[in-house]
Motif scaffolding. Structure first.
Motif, PDB file in Angstrom:
ATOM      1  N   GLY A  92      12.463   2.429  15.980  1.00 42.79           N
ATOM      2  CA  GLY A  92      11.482   3.013  16.889  1.00 42.79           C
ATOM      3  C   GLY A  92      10.473   3.922  16.219  1.00 42.79           C
ATOM      4  N   LEU A  93      10.351   3.852  14.897  1.00 38.55           N
ATOM      5  CA  LEU A  93       9.415   4.721  14.184  1.00 38.55           C
ATOM      6  C   LEU A  93       8.022   4.106  14.101  1.00 38.55           C
ATOM      7  CD1 LEU A  93      11.706   5.826  11.206  1.00 38.55           C
ATOM      8  CD2 LEU A  93      11.549   6.788  13.509  1.00 38.55           C
ATOM      9  N   LEU A  94       7.939   2.806  14.130  1.00 37.79           N
ATOM     10  CA  LEU A  94       6.651   2.108  14.030  1.00 37.79           C
ATOM     11  C   LEU A  94       6.526   1.115  15.177  1.00 37.79           C
ATOM     12  CD1 LEU A  94       6.532   1.270  10.196  1.00 37.79           C
ATOM     13  CD2 LEU A  94       5.514   3.227  11.375  1.00 37.79           C
ATOM     14  N   ARG A  95       5.268   0.879  15.601  1.00 38.00           N
ATOM     15  CA  ARG A  95       5.021  -0.077  16.676  1.00 38.00           C
ATOM     16  C   ARG A  95       3.839  -0.983  16.294  1.00 38.00           C
ATOM     17  NH1 ARG A  95       5.756   4.655  19.657  1.00 38.00           N
ATOM     18  NH2 ARG A  95       3.526   4.851  20.060  1.00 38.00           N
ATOM     19  N   PRO A  96       4.095  -1.976  15.446  1.00 34.59           N
ATOM     20  CA  PRO A  96       3.007  -2.897  15.086  1.00 34.59           C
ATOM     21  C   PRO A  96       2.682  -3.835  16.238  1.00 34.59           C
ATOM     22  CG  PRO A  96       5.065  -3.662  14.141  1.00 34.59           C
ATOM     23  CD  PRO A  96       5.359  -2.321  14.765  1.00 34.59           C
ATOM     24  N   ALA A 108       0.824  -1.215   0.000  1.00 38.20           N
ATOM     25  CA  ALA A 108       0.000   0.000   0.000  1.00 38.20           C
ATOM     26  C   ALA A 108       0.859   1.266   0.000  1.00 38.20           C
ATOM     27  CB  ALA A 108      -0.934  -0.004   1.211  1.00 38.20           C
ATOM     28  N   LEU A 109       2.000   1.196   0.672  1.00 34.92           N
ATOM     29  CA  LEU A 109       2.865   2.374   0.779  1.00 34.92           C
ATOM     30  C   LEU A 109       3.907   2.448  -0.322  1.00 34.92           C
ATOM     31  CD1 LEU A 109       3.544   2.336   4.636  1.00 34.92           C
ATOM     32  CD2 LEU A 109       1.906   3.757   3.387  1.00 34.92           C
ATOM     33  N   GLY A 110       4.099   1.365  -1.050  1.00 34.88           N
ATOM     34  CA  GLY A 110       5.111   1.354  -2.099  1.00 34.88           C
ATOM     35  C   GLY A 110       6.519   1.221  -1.567  1.00 34.88           C
ATOM     36  N   VAL A 111       6.676   0.508  -0.432  1.00 28.92           N
ATOM     37  CA  VAL A 111       8.006   0.285   0.132  1.00 28.92           C
ATOM     38  C   VAL A 111       8.208  -1.213   0.316  1.00 28.92           C
ATOM     39  CG1 VAL A 111       7.984   2.509   1.323  1.00 28.92           C
ATOM     40  CG2 VAL A 111       7.198   0.464   2.537  1.00 28.92           C
ATOM     41  N   ARG A 112       9.417  -1.597   0.685  1.00 32.57           N
ATOM     42  CA  ARG A 112       9.716  -3.009   0.946  1.00 32.57           C
ATOM     43  C   ARG A 112       9.300  -3.386   2.368  1.00 32.57           C
ATOM     44  NH1 ARG A 112      13.617  -5.205  -2.598  1.00 32.57           N
ATOM     45  NH2 ARG A 112      14.497  -3.669  -4.040  1.00 32.57           N
ATOM     46  N   SER A 113       9.003  -4.661   2.559  1.00 38.36           N
ATOM     47  CA  SER A 113       8.708  -5.147   3.909  1.00 38.36           C
ATOM     48  C   SER A 113       9.918  -4.951   4.810  1.00 38.36           C
ATOM     49  CB  SER A 113       8.317  -6.627   3.869  1.00 38.36           C
ATOM     50  OG  SER A 113       7.114  -6.813   3.142  1.00 38.36           O
ATOM     51  N   SER A 114      11.111  -5.115   4.240  1.00 41.32           N
ATOM     52  CA  SER A 114      12.328  -4.931   5.031  1.00 41.32           C
ATOM     53  C   SER A 114      12.461  -3.486   5.505  1.00 41.32           C
ATOM     54  CB  SER A 114      13.556  -5.317   4.205  1.00 41.32           C
ATOM     55  OG  SER A 114      13.637  -4.550   3.007  1.00 41.32           O
ATOM     56  N   THR A 115      11.932  -2.537   4.720  1.00 40.45           N
ATOM     57  CA  THR A 115      11.968  -1.129   5.129  1.00 40.45           C
ATOM     58  C   THR A 115      11.086  -0.927   6.353  1.00 40.45           C
ATOM     59  OG1 THR A 115      12.355  -0.391   2.863  1.00 40.45           O
ATOM     60  CG2 THR A 115      11.468   1.239   4.407  1.00 40.45           C
ATOM     61  N   LEU A 116       9.899  -1.540   6.364  1.00 39.37           N
ATOM     62  CA  LEU A 116       9.018  -1.432   7.527  1.00 39.37           C
ATOM     63  C   LEU A 116       9.660  -2.056   8.763  1.00 39.37           C
ATOM     64  CD1 LEU A 116       5.540  -2.241   5.935  1.00 39.37           C
ATOM     65  CD2 LEU A 116       6.464   0.000   6.560  1.00 39.37           C
ATOM     66  N   ARG A 117      10.359  -3.179   8.577  1.00 38.05           N
ATOM     67  CA  ARG A 117      11.030  -3.809   9.722  1.00 38.05           C
ATOM     68  C   ARG A 117      12.156  -2.919  10.242  1.00 38.05           C
ATOM     69  NH1 ARG A 117       9.829  -8.654   6.740  1.00 38.05           N
ATOM     70  NH2 ARG A 117      11.773  -8.481   5.551  1.00 38.05           N
ATOM     71  N   PHE A 118      12.874  -2.271   9.319  1.00 35.78           N
ATOM     72  CA  PHE A 118      13.945  -1.357   9.734  1.00 35.78           C
ATOM     73  C   PHE A 118      13.378  -0.173  10.510  1.00 35.78           C
ATOM     74  CE2 PHE A 118      16.369   2.533   8.629  1.00 35.78           C
ATOM     75  CZ  PHE A 118      17.526   2.260   9.354  1.00 35.78           C
ATOM     76  N   PRO A 174      16.860  10.323  12.368  1.00 35.76           N
ATOM     77  CA  PRO A 174      16.740  11.053  13.646  1.00 35.76           C
ATOM     78  C   PRO A 174      15.631  12.098  13.631  1.00 35.76           C
ATOM     79  CG  PRO A 174      19.042  10.809  13.047  1.00 35.76           C
ATOM     80  CD  PRO A 174      18.254  10.376  11.860  1.00 35.76           C
ATOM     81  N   ALA A 175      15.520  12.848  12.527  1.00 38.30           N
ATOM     82  CA  ALA A 175      14.476  13.877  12.442  1.00 38.30           C
ATOM     83  C   ALA A 175      13.092  13.244  12.413  1.00 38.30           C
ATOM     84  CB  ALA A 175      14.687  14.741  11.208  1.00 38.30           C
ATOM     85  N   VAL A 176      12.955  12.137  11.697  1.00 38.51           N
ATOM     86  CA  VAL A 176      11.664  11.451  11.636  1.00 38.51           C
ATOM     87  C   VAL A 176      11.308  10.901  13.015  1.00 38.51           C
ATOM     88  CG1 VAL A 176      10.385   9.528  10.621  1.00 38.51           C
ATOM     89  CG2 VAL A 176      11.932  10.879   9.197  1.00 38.51           C
ATOM     90  N   ARG A 177      12.303  10.369  13.711  1.00 43.66           N
ATOM     91  CA  ARG A 177      12.042   9.823  15.052  1.00 43.66           C
ATOM     92  C   ARG A 177      11.523  10.912  15.986  1.00 43.66           C
ATOM     93  NH1 ARG A 177      16.802   8.214  16.113  1.00 43.66           N
ATOM     94  NH2 ARG A 177      16.603   6.084  15.322  1.00 43.66           N
ATOM     95  N   GLU A 178      12.062  12.117  15.855  1.00 45.21           N
ATOM     96  CA  GLU A 178      11.598  13.230  16.693  1.00 45.21           C
ATOM     97  C   GLU A 178      10.121  13.513  16.457  1.00 45.21           C
ATOM     98  OE1 GLU A 178      12.358  18.051  17.150  1.00 45.21           O
ATOM     99  OE2 GLU A 178      13.708  16.825  15.934  1.00 45.21           O
ATOM    100  N   VAL A 179       9.722  13.519  15.189  1.00 48.95           N
ATOM    101  CA  VAL A 179       8.316  13.773  14.866  1.00 48.95           C
ATOM    102  C   VAL A 179       7.439  12.633  15.362  1.00 48.95           C
ATOM    103  CG1 VAL A 179       6.647  14.128  13.008  1.00 48.95           C
ATOM    104  CG2 VAL A 179       8.916  15.146  12.852  1.00 48.95           C
ATOM    105  N   MET A 180       7.877  11.397  15.132  1.00 42.18           N
ATOM    106  CA  MET A 180       7.047  10.264  15.503  1.00 42.18           C
ATOM    107  C   MET A 180       6.864  10.196  17.015  1.00 42.18           C
ATOM    108  SD  MET A 180       6.380   9.393  12.549  1.00 42.18           S
ATOM    109  CE  MET A 180       5.277   8.062  12.985  1.00 42.18           C
ATOM    110  N   GLY A 181       7.859  10.695  17.751  1.00 38.19           N
ATOM    111  CA  GLY A 181       7.721  10.717  19.191  1.00 38.19           C
ATOM    112  C   GLY A 181       6.617  11.632  19.656  1.00 38.19           C
ATOM    113  N   ALA A 182       6.246  12.601  18.809  1.00 38.00           N
ATOM    114  CA  ALA A 182       5.188  13.553  19.166  1.00 38.00           C
ATOM    115  C   ALA A 182       3.837  13.168  18.587  1.00 38.00           C
ATOM    116  CB  ALA A 182       5.565  14.953  18.678  1.00 38.00           C
ATOM    117  N   LEU A 183       3.804  12.142  17.762  1.00 41.69           N
ATOM    118  CA  LEU A 183       2.563  11.809  17.075  1.00 41.69           C
ATOM    119  C   LEU A 183       1.451  11.354  18.010  1.00 41.69           C
ATOM    120  CD1 LEU A 183       3.419  10.083  13.691  1.00 41.69           C
ATOM    121  CD2 LEU A 183       2.179  12.198  14.084  1.00 41.69           C
TER     122      LEU A 183
END
Length: 239
Positions: free
Chosen positions: A141-145, A126-136, A178-187
């Motif tokens: 710490g960007l995603l919490r499935p 759906a996102l157009g990325v690899r499964s390995s990218t989601l695992r990375f 690092p910048a993405v992690r900062e945003v995700m911490g505030a989501l």
């Protein structure tokens, strides 16, 4: 022109002028019998051009590019400068695309839409990325499935799907982990998407400043390029 004259006209200090000459940003000055440097107005143009290029692409690439422009034909030089403009345009387009993605997420929230649960394969498609990218991203710490079944398979609910879409938008906008992690911490807070939009606006502002720096360097870059072309065309000059 003396070193102090060039420094005053270019906005650099005398020591910076000597350092930039040593680094090859400007051609070597002519030395008099007593060892004093003698510069020309073209050195001033080269220094001002370097300032603009450094603001647009960074000092290391600016040094490389300016050295190339001093030996390039007008056609080659124009192509190189056009590529810098095109690169900035691509970066701006990426950020605008990321902004639109965030606006879409906000609109869905306001409409009360809810996504179904997805497996890692479904979400990656759906996102157009690899499964390995989601695992990375999970490792970073960007995603919490959720983890379900005895095999601990990943399952992404509405919150995790939304978070993944925000990560995709920010990464497309040119942001590092690092910048993405900062945003995700505030989501998880009320201003999560607002913070993401603020960061993207800041990047657009920086790209605009780089574009303006390149525009300011334009006349000086033209002087450097045309002087090099005139030198090649002079009688007795090497082909």
């Amino acid at each position: 022109m003396r070193t102090t004259d060039v420094a005053r006209e270019s906005g650099y200090s005398a020591q910076q002028v000597r350092d930039l000459e040593r680094l090859g940003v400007i051609p070597p000055a002519v030395r008099s019998d007593n060892g004093y440097r003698s510069y020309t107005p073209l050195h001033v143009c080269a220094l001002r051009a370097y300032r603009g290029l450094a603001g647009a692409v960074g000092p290391v690439e600016a040094r490389r590019l300016l050295a190339e422009l001093r030996t390039a034909t007008v056609t080659e030089a124009a192509s190189a400068v056009d590529e810098v403009h095109a690169r900035l345009a691509r970066e701006r387009a990426e950020v605008l695309r990321a902004q639109r993605a965030l606006q879409g997420i906000r609109a869905e929230e306001e409409d009360g839409r809810d996504d179904d649960f997805m497996t890692i394969t479904q979400l990656a498609e759906a996102l157009g990325v690899r499964s390995s990218t989601l695992r990375f991203w999970e490792e970073e710490g960007l995603l919490r499935p959720e983890r379900v079944t005895t095999l601990r398979a990943r399952r992404y609910g509405p919150a995790a799907i939304r978070a993944a879409r925000v990560v995709v938008a920010l990464r497309a906008g040119g942001y590092g982990i690092p910048a993405v992690r900062e945003v995700m911490g505030a989501l998880d807070g009320l201003d999560g998407l607002k913070d993401a939009r603020r960061i993207l606006r800041g990047r657009l502002d920086r790209i605009a400043a780089r574009s303006v720096a390149l525009l300011r360097a334009g006349a000086d870059l033209a002087a450097v390029v045309t002087a090099a072309d005139a030198t090649r065309a002079a009688p007795g000059s090497p082909e």
